[in-house]
Design a protein around this motif. Structure first.
Motif, PDB file in Angstrom:
ATOM      1  N   UNK A 171       0.981  -1.255   0.189  1.00 11.55           N
ATOM      2  CA  UNK A 171       0.042   0.157   0.104  1.00 11.55           C
ATOM      3  C   UNK A 171       0.845   1.185  -0.034  1.00 11.55           C
ATOM      4  N   UNK A 172       0.901   1.914  -0.978  1.00 14.21           N
ATOM      5  CA  UNK A 172       1.326   3.472  -0.964  1.00 14.21           C
ATOM      6  C   UNK A 172       0.266   4.561  -0.665  1.00 14.21           C
ATOM      7  N   UNK A 173       0.281   5.080   0.513  1.00 17.25           N
ATOM      8  CA  UNK A 173      -0.765   6.082   0.738  1.00 17.25           C
ATOM      9  C   UNK A 173      -0.093   7.347   0.858  1.00 17.25           C
ATOM     10  N   UNK A 174      -0.336   8.241  -0.131  1.00 14.73           N
ATOM     11  CA  UNK A 174       0.680   9.218  -0.299  1.00 14.73           C
ATOM     12  C   UNK A 174      -0.437  10.654   0.153  1.00 14.73           C
ATOM     13  N   UNK A 211       2.011  -4.421   3.439  1.00 18.53           N
ATOM     14  CA  UNK A 211       3.090  -3.640   3.879  1.00 18.53           C
ATOM     15  C   UNK A 211       2.541  -2.027   3.508  1.00 18.53           C
ATOM     16  N   UNK A 212       2.782  -1.312   4.294  1.00 18.18           N
ATOM     17  CA  UNK A 212       2.178   0.211   4.247  1.00 18.18           C
ATOM     18  C   UNK A 212       3.402   1.119   4.044  1.00 18.18           C
ATOM     19  N   UNK A 213       3.363   1.915   3.075  1.00 20.46           N
ATOM     20  CA  UNK A 213       4.548   2.664   2.798  1.00 20.46           C
ATOM     21  C   UNK A 213       3.583   4.158   2.929  1.00 20.46           C
ATOM     22  N   UNK A 214       4.048   5.192   3.642  1.00 18.07           N
ATOM     23  CA  UNK A 214       3.298   6.621   3.540  1.00 18.07           C
ATOM     24  C   UNK A 214       4.365   7.437   4.145  1.00 18.07           C
ATOM     25  N   UNK A 215       3.731   8.766   4.088  1.00 19.79           N
ATOM     26  CA  UNK A 215       4.624   9.865   4.278  1.00 19.79           C
ATOM     27  C   UNK A 215       4.353  10.387   5.644  1.00 19.79           C
TER      28      UNK A 215
END
Length: 300
Positions: A171-174, A211-215
């Motif tokens: 998951x890419x939550x920008x 897997x979470x990638x966020x900012x």
């Protein structure tokens, strides 16, 4: 494009608040690519007859001059005029590979060269997001050039193995400064959109892990505690709280996150995000490389 047109690719990488680091800090050198100082870049712009040669040194925080590593959307770069005798083509601003290829196709320096035979086909595949076998091969060839420096690559390999990312959903939550731009473009991917995607994954696969990638920390905490998914969402460490309107992770963490996303079984990204697109393309490159290796092994 530079290779097939017989040119050198000279890059001036401007370190700015949105991207507080250099390409060479986190990624390996690419053959045929040379990083140059600002003075050299300015001289080349003048040589190319640029009408806005002073803009590159103005307003470091202006979104028009932000690097793609900001995890942001795409802004069309400007192509400088070039004559038949002019050996320099200049591109400025933020742009994805698709945009650069599309613009380069129309420069006089690209005509009647190997570019049309080689990179032209790559451009066709990339511009159309062609992910069939031929398209994946060309995209894979391009993005296989992007490799993290050793200490980052070691961290990525270790985490991916320990968490079996090949079986996980990425998951890419920008968020942060991306939100306004995506909403203005009517392409914002909301928290509800991501939650719905997670529900569909759970319907199709038993006990999925994400897997979470966020900012930012707020989004990270929200999805780690999402009702019904407690314990199934994880990240590469906690993100510190910040009041900044830019991303709250540093450049090294951003590179680690995009590499880890590329290791996942599937990626659900944020619309209008070049970071999500980079993760997808790195994944395509990895899969193409793996298939090529398998093909060579079976032929032996």
């Amino acid at each position: 494009a530079a290779k097939y047109s017989g040119r050198d690719l000279l890059v001036f990488w401007k370190v700015t608040p949105p991207c507080p680091g250099h390409f060479k800090d986190v990624l390996m050198p690419i053959e045929g690519v040379e990083f140059i100082e600002e003075e050299v870049a300015t001289a080349l712009i003048r040589e190319a007859g640029a009408s806005h040669s002073t803009r590159a040194s103005e307003e470091n925080t202006d979104p028009a001059h932000r690097s793609p590593c900001q995890n942001g959307g795409e802004r069309e770069e400007e192509e400088e005029p070039v004559s038949e005798q002019q050996p320099v083509v200049v591109f400025t601003g933020q742009a994805t590979v698709k945009t650069i290829l599309r613009r380069f196709l129309h420069t006089k320096g690209a005509r009647n060269t190997g570019f049309q035979r080689g990179v032209g086909r790559l451009a066709d595949a990339t511009l159309k997001l062609d992910v069939n076998r031929a398209g994946a091969q060309r995209i894979g060839q391009l993005y296989s050039l992007v490799k993290a420096v050793p200490h980052i690559q070691e961290a990525v390999d270790k985490f991916a193995q320990e968490h079996d990312l090949a079986a996980c959903v990425g998951l890419h939550i920008r968020r942060t400064d991306h939100v306004h731009m995506a909403q203005t473009s009517n392409r914002f991917t909301s928290d509800e959109d991501f939650a719905a995607r997670m529900l569909r994954e759970r319907e199709q696969h038993p006990a999925p892990r994400f897997f979470l990638a966020t900012d930012n920390r707020r989004t990270q905490a929200k999805f780690e505690a999402l009702p019904g998914f407690e314990g199934s969402v994880f990240s590469y460490g906690s993100i510190d709280d910040s009041a900044s309107d830019l991303r709250h992770t540093d450049l090294e963490r951003a590179v680690i996150d995009v590499c880890l996303l590329s290791r996942c079984r599937i990626i659900h990204g944020s619309a209008c995000s070049s970071f999500s697109e980079l993760a997808w393309n790195l994944k395509t490159a990895r899969e193409h490389s793996a298939s090529q290796g398998a093909g060579r092994d079976s032929a032996q």
